[in-house]
Design a protein around this motif. Structure first.
Motif, PDB file in Angstrom:
ATOM      1  N   GLU A  72       8.335  17.260  -2.046  1.00 52.64           N
ATOM      2  CA  GLU A  72       9.291  16.286  -1.495  1.00 52.64           C
ATOM      3  C   GLU A  72       9.339  15.037  -2.373  1.00 52.64           C
ATOM      4  O   GLU A  72       8.533  14.119  -2.226  1.00 52.64           O
ATOM      5  CB  GLU A  72       8.888  15.905  -0.061  1.00 52.64           C
ATOM      6  CG  GLU A  72       8.856  17.088   0.896  1.00 52.64           C
ATOM      7  CD  GLU A  72      10.258  17.527   1.282  1.00 52.64           C
ATOM      8  OE1 GLU A  72      11.231  16.828   0.954  1.00 52.64           O
ATOM      9  OE2 GLU A  72      10.378  18.582   1.928  1.00 52.64           O
TER      10      GLU A  72
ATOM     11  N   ASP B 106      -1.518  11.449   1.927  1.00 51.43           N
ATOM     12  CA  ASP B 106      -2.275  11.408   0.671  1.00 51.43           C
ATOM     13  C   ASP B 106      -2.175  10.037   0.018  1.00 51.43           C
ATOM     14  O   ASP B 106      -3.157   9.517  -0.542  1.00 51.43           O
ATOM     15  CB  ASP B 106      -1.748  12.479  -0.290  1.00 51.43           C
ATOM     16  CG  ASP B 106      -2.148  13.884   0.129  1.00 51.43           C
ATOM     17  OD1 ASP B 106      -3.128  14.016   0.892  1.00 51.43           O
ATOM     18  OD2 ASP B 106      -1.480  14.851  -0.293  1.00 51.43           O
TER      19      ASP B 106
ATOM     20  N   ALA C  26       5.767  18.420   4.750  1.00 53.89           N
ATOM     21  CA  ALA C  26       5.381  18.077   3.378  1.00 53.89           C
ATOM     22  C   ALA C  26       5.499  16.569   3.132  1.00 53.89           C
ATOM     23  O   ALA C  26       4.685  15.978   2.405  1.00 53.89           O
ATOM     24  CB  ALA C  26       6.241  18.840   2.380  1.00 53.89           C
ATOM     25  N   THR C  27       6.495  15.935   3.733  1.00 56.55           N
ATOM     26  CA  THR C  27       6.649  14.494   3.584  1.00 56.55           C
ATOM     27  C   THR C  27       5.497  13.755   4.250  1.00 56.55           C
ATOM     28  O   THR C  27       4.918  12.824   3.679  1.00 56.55           O
ATOM     29  CB  THR C  27       7.988  14.029   4.193  1.00 56.55           C
ATOM     30  OG1 THR C  27       9.068  14.598   3.448  1.00 56.55           O
ATOM     31  CG2 THR C  27       8.107  12.510   4.167  1.00 56.55           C
TER      32      THR C  27
ATOM     33  N   ASP D  66       2.523  14.935   4.809  1.00 57.61           N
ATOM     34  CA  ASP D  66       1.314  15.184   4.020  1.00 57.61           C
ATOM     35  C   ASP D  66       1.256  14.259   2.801  1.00 57.61           C
ATOM     36  O   ASP D  66       0.188  13.718   2.470  1.00 57.61           O
ATOM     37  CB  ASP D  66       1.284  16.639   3.554  1.00 57.61           C
ATOM     38  CG  ASP D  66       1.024  17.613   4.692  1.00 57.61           C
ATOM     39  OD1 ASP D  66       0.540  17.173   5.757  1.00 57.61           O
ATOM     40  OD2 ASP D  66       1.317  18.818   4.526  1.00 57.61           O
ATOM     41  N   ALA D  67       2.401  14.076   2.127  1.00 54.71           N
ATOM     42  CA  ALA D  67       2.426  13.223   0.939  1.00 54.71           C
ATOM     43  C   ALA D  67       2.133  11.770   1.301  1.00 54.71           C
ATOM     44  O   ALA D  67       1.386  11.080   0.593  1.00 54.71           O
ATOM     45  CB  ALA D  67       3.785  13.341   0.248  1.00 54.71           C
TER      46      ALA D  67
ATOM     47  N   THR E 203       3.691  17.363  -4.852  1.00 49.87           N
ATOM     48  CA  THR E 203       4.458  17.442  -3.612  1.00 49.87           C
ATOM     49  C   THR E 203       5.802  18.099  -3.902  1.00 49.87           C
ATOM     50  O   THR E 203       6.329  17.989  -5.014  1.00 49.87           O
ATOM     51  CB  THR E 203       4.681  16.055  -2.983  1.00 49.87           C
ATOM     52  OG1 THR E 203       5.473  16.193  -1.797  1.00 49.87           O
ATOM     53  CG2 THR E 203       5.406  15.118  -3.946  1.00 49.87           C
TER      54      THR E 203
ATOM     55  N   VAL F 248      -0.041  10.870  -4.959  1.00 47.11           N
ATOM     56  CA  VAL F 248       0.000  11.925  -3.932  1.00 47.11           C
ATOM     57  C   VAL F 248      -0.307  13.305  -4.490  1.00 47.11           C
ATOM     58  O   VAL F 248      -0.210  14.295  -3.769  1.00 47.11           O
ATOM     59  CB  VAL F 248       1.387  11.952  -3.243  1.00 47.11           C
ATOM     60  CG1 VAL F 248       1.704  10.609  -2.627  1.00 47.11           C
ATOM     61  CG2 VAL F 248       2.489  12.383  -4.206  1.00 47.11           C
TER      62      VAL F 248
END
Length: 351
Positions: free
Chosen positions: A236, A215, A208-209, A211-212, A234, A231
């Motif tokens: 995170e 983004d 998830a980090t 991915d953020a 999220t 982002v």
């Protein structure tokens, strides 16, 4: 001027009056806050306070912070306002790395505080003992000075915690570090567990980090030396400062702000190396009417309740779009980006 030993003796005298010590960390505590709480607990134990509680507000989501708590076996409990308001008679309340009830914490405003040790900009600090030094680069530096003045033997875990916290708070002694941070680092180095220090510096990163951060890279808007990005949603929260740190390394960029939706809030993280920009003041002034924000000249953050936007729409996708448009628009105006040269991305169209 009071010496470091006289200062810590004053603190010890106050602690000796108590039977219990309640140390409250700020929202989403970082290593500087957590290490400072550990060190203060160590000083309290030395004067006979065996009953100690370290409380944290928010969440511990950054992978380094989670590793910090797990590897150093820090005994934490979630903050409950009733614990502080209704704590036993004879107990003491301490704030480390923050200083005012209700500001970056969930303590009811006006709650009496016994001890404050902090290095962040703040006004209206009231406590029986206050050591507030904005010129210092880390609160852990102040606690290291206390322990050194008392001529204690630094336990390896405590020394490792303080050294890592100072390094993390100053980005490896490159941001906001003073001679005091270097002196504290020299004091701690010989006592620290360097293998553990390496583990703390290189924790695994969640998907998830990543991915953020991806983004934030995709959604960036650059005007001159300023970069703003978002982002979306999220899980995170600490991916935002990580994204801000990463994007701040982009060639030609001196000021970076990244924002996103985390649960029921909009979170912001800012960085700046531009001498003309105090990023803490920029975020505070831009969002004072809708949330809380602020920080240092080089590093800042903010939080806005999502409810301010949620009443306007029914669908989550629409909500995300509105948040992005309004927050980006405010930042464009605050940072005077509308007329600057750009890299091909249209800030106004994005907002």
């Amino acid at each position: 001027m009071e010496t470091k030993l006289e200062t810590v003796r004053t603190l010890q005298d106050l602690l000796a009056e108590g039977d219990e010590l309640w140390i409250v960390c700020h929202n989403n505590p970082d290593p500087d806050c957590l290490a400072s709480a550990l060190a203060l607990g160590h000083i309290a134990a030395d004067v006979g306070i065996d009953e100690q509680h370290i409380l944290y507000c928010g969440a511990i989501s950054h992978q380094q912070n989670r590793a910090f708590v797990n590897l150093l076996e820090i005994d934490l409990r979630p903050f409950d306002p009733d614990d502080v308001v209704d704590r036993p008679e004879g107990s003491l309340l301490a704030l480390v790395d923050h200083s005012v009830p209700g500001a970056n914490n969930e303590i009811p405003a006006g709650t009496p505080v016994d001890v404050v040790i902090d290095h962040h900009e703040a006004e209206g600090i009231r406590a029986r003992f206050v050591d507030h030094r904005e010129a210092i680069g880390a609160t852990s530096t102040i606690l290291t000075e206390y322990l050194d003045a008392l001529d204690v033997e630094f336990e390896p875990l405590l020394a490792t915690a303080l050294l890592f916290a100072i390094r993390r708070e100053t980005l490896g002694f490159l941001r906001g570090a003073t001679r005091a941070e270097y002196a504290a680092g020299g004091t701690l180095h010989e006592h620290a567990d360097l293998n553990l220090l390496r583990q703390l510096a290189n924790p695994s990163v969640s998907g998830a980090t990543i991915d953020a951060i991806a983004d934030a890279i995709d959604n960036r808007t650059v005007r001159g030396s300023v970069l703003v990005s978002y982002v979306g949603r999220t899980t995170e929260r600490d991916a935002l400062p990580q994204a801000a740190d990463y994007l701040a390394s982009l060639e030609g960029v001196e000021t970076t702000v990244v924002f996103g939706i985390v649960e029921d809030t909009v979170q912001l993280s800012g960085r700046s190396t531009d001498a003309r920009v105090h990023i803490g003041d920029v975020l505070r002034e831009t969002f004072a009417d809708v949330g809380s924000a602020g920080g240092h000249r080089e590093m800042a953050g903010g939080e806005i309740p999502l409810g301010l936007f949620a009443d306007q729409v029914d669908e989550d996708d629409q909500l995300v779009d509105i948040v992005e448009r309004i927050i980006l628009g405010r930042l464009v105006n605050a940072l005077n980006l509308a007329d600057d040269g750009d890299d091909g991305r249209d800030a106004d169209a994005a907002g």
